[in-house]
Design a protein around this motif. Sequence first.
Motif, short mmCIF file in Angstrom:
data_model
loop_
_atom_site.label_atom_id
_atom_site.label_comp_id
_atom_site.label_asym_id
_atom_site.label_seq_id
_atom_site.Cartn_x
_atom_site.Cartn_y
_atom_site.Cartn_z
N GLY A 120 -5.89 -1.78 -8.18
CA GLY A 120 -6.05 -1.52 -6.75
C GLY A 120 -5.06 -0.54 -6.16
O GLY A 120 -5.29 -0.05 -5.05
N GLU A 121 -3.95 -0.23 -6.85
CA GLU A 121 -2.97 0.70 -6.31
C GLU A 121 -3.49 2.13 -6.35
O GLU A 121 -4.21 2.52 -7.28
CB GLU A 121 -1.65 0.63 -7.08
CG GLU A 121 -0.87 -0.65 -6.84
CD GLU A 121 0.51 -0.56 -7.47
OE1 GLU A 121 1.20 0.46 -7.26
OE2 GLU A 121 0.89 -1.50 -8.19
N GLN A 122 -3.10 2.92 -5.35
CA GLN A 122 -3.50 4.31 -5.31
C GLN A 122 -2.64 5.14 -6.26
O GLN A 122 -1.46 4.86 -6.47
CB GLN A 122 -3.38 4.87 -3.89
CG GLN A 122 -4.41 4.32 -2.92
CD GLN A 122 -4.35 5.01 -1.58
OE1 GLN A 122 -3.29 5.51 -1.17
NE2 GLN A 122 -5.47 5.07 -0.88
N ILE A 123 -3.24 6.19 -6.82
CA ILE A 123 -2.55 7.10 -7.72
C ILE A 123 -2.30 8.40 -6.96
O ILE A 123 -3.23 9.17 -6.70
CB ILE A 123 -3.37 7.35 -9.00
CG1 ILE A 123 -3.58 6.02 -9.74
CG2 ILE A 123 -2.69 8.36 -9.91
CD1 ILE A 123 -4.51 6.12 -10.92
N LEU A 124 -1.04 8.64 -6.60
CA LEU A 124 -0.66 9.78 -5.78
C LEU A 124 -0.18 10.93 -6.65
O LEU A 124 0.22 10.73 -7.81
CB LEU A 124 0.43 9.37 -4.79
CG LEU A 124 0.06 8.16 -3.89
CD1 LEU A 124 1.26 7.76 -3.05
CD2 LEU A 124 -1.14 8.48 -3.03
N PRO A 125 -0.18 12.15 -6.11
CA PRO A 125 0.22 13.32 -6.92
C PRO A 125 1.62 13.23 -7.51
O PRO A 125 1.87 13.73 -8.60
CB PRO A 125 0.10 14.49 -5.93
CG PRO A 125 -0.93 14.03 -4.94
CD PRO A 125 -0.73 12.56 -4.80
N ASP A 126 2.58 12.59 -6.77
CA ASP A 126 3.94 12.52 -7.29
C ASP A 126 4.12 11.42 -8.34
O ASP A 126 5.22 11.20 -8.84
CB ASP A 126 4.94 12.29 -6.15
CG ASP A 126 4.65 11.01 -5.38
OD1 ASP A 126 3.61 10.36 -5.65
OD2 ASP A 126 5.45 10.64 -4.51
N MET A 127 3.03 10.74 -8.70
CA MET A 127 3.09 9.67 -9.70
C MET A 127 2.54 10.14 -11.05
O MET A 127 2.45 9.35 -11.99
CB MET A 127 2.30 8.45 -9.22
CG MET A 127 2.84 7.86 -7.92
SD MET A 127 1.67 6.70 -7.15
CE MET A 127 1.53 5.45 -8.40
#
Length: 280
Positions: free
Chosen positions: A60-67
Amino acid sequence: MRIIFGLVLIVGVALAGFAVHMTRGYLSTYQAELDREKAMRSSSVQTEEIFVLTQRVTYGEQILPDMVKKVRWPVEAIPEAPFQTEEQLFPEGPEVPRSALRTIEPMEPLMLSKVTGAGEVAGVASRLSKGMRAFAVRVDVTTGVSGLLRPGDRVDIYWTGRLPGGQTETTKLIQSSMPLVAVDQSADEERQSSVIARTVTVEATPIEVAALATAQSSGRLSLALVGHNDDTVSASVEIDKKTLLGIEEEQFVEAPREEVCSVRTRKGGEIIVTQIPCTN
């Protein structure tokens, strides 16, 4: 002078020979290094760049560009459908991230099967294959395999009820190896706690949905868990009480009626019937 000239000539020849020897040794070493480099290049592992996570994310967690970041991965070990470009990972831009469908560890390749579509949240709709539908089946502690079901499991579905014109209840296998996409309101495959579910949601075709809806309204549905490595196809199964207990249905055969022959005689106003042997 001749002696000095001769000594100089001898020393010069010796130095020339030594120089030739050193040059040959250097050339041999250089050629060996070239051959070794060629051999290393021919046996080197080919790699391609793919995206991996730099930190752990859960369902459920979002995957952001800085990750995420790019790393070189052996071509022979690249998993199916990895993200290799930023346009693939964030097709609608970095401000529209994807969400994780399962726990993903640091340095684990990002794959299409592990994440939702761009801007989608992790849920049942994101897990459905093209052309498939989600259908909820009512269960309890006995029909729901005692709370042991998890999203991602496969189940056989049995119907119990009375067939038209039947006198006893019949149990019949109506759907085999159906995938579960959710248990109650959770689609998280890695949920560890065991709960007694009230509903499970299966992935089905529209025709299977219609069959399940009819079965659920006309009888009781029970689930049987299928093993993860079980790829067998269940045969047709139908059992009623008589079959279960080994009771054979009684067949009544009407006995033939004995033929009776008689003769009627009149005595005055009275008719007398006398039985006689049949002669036919």
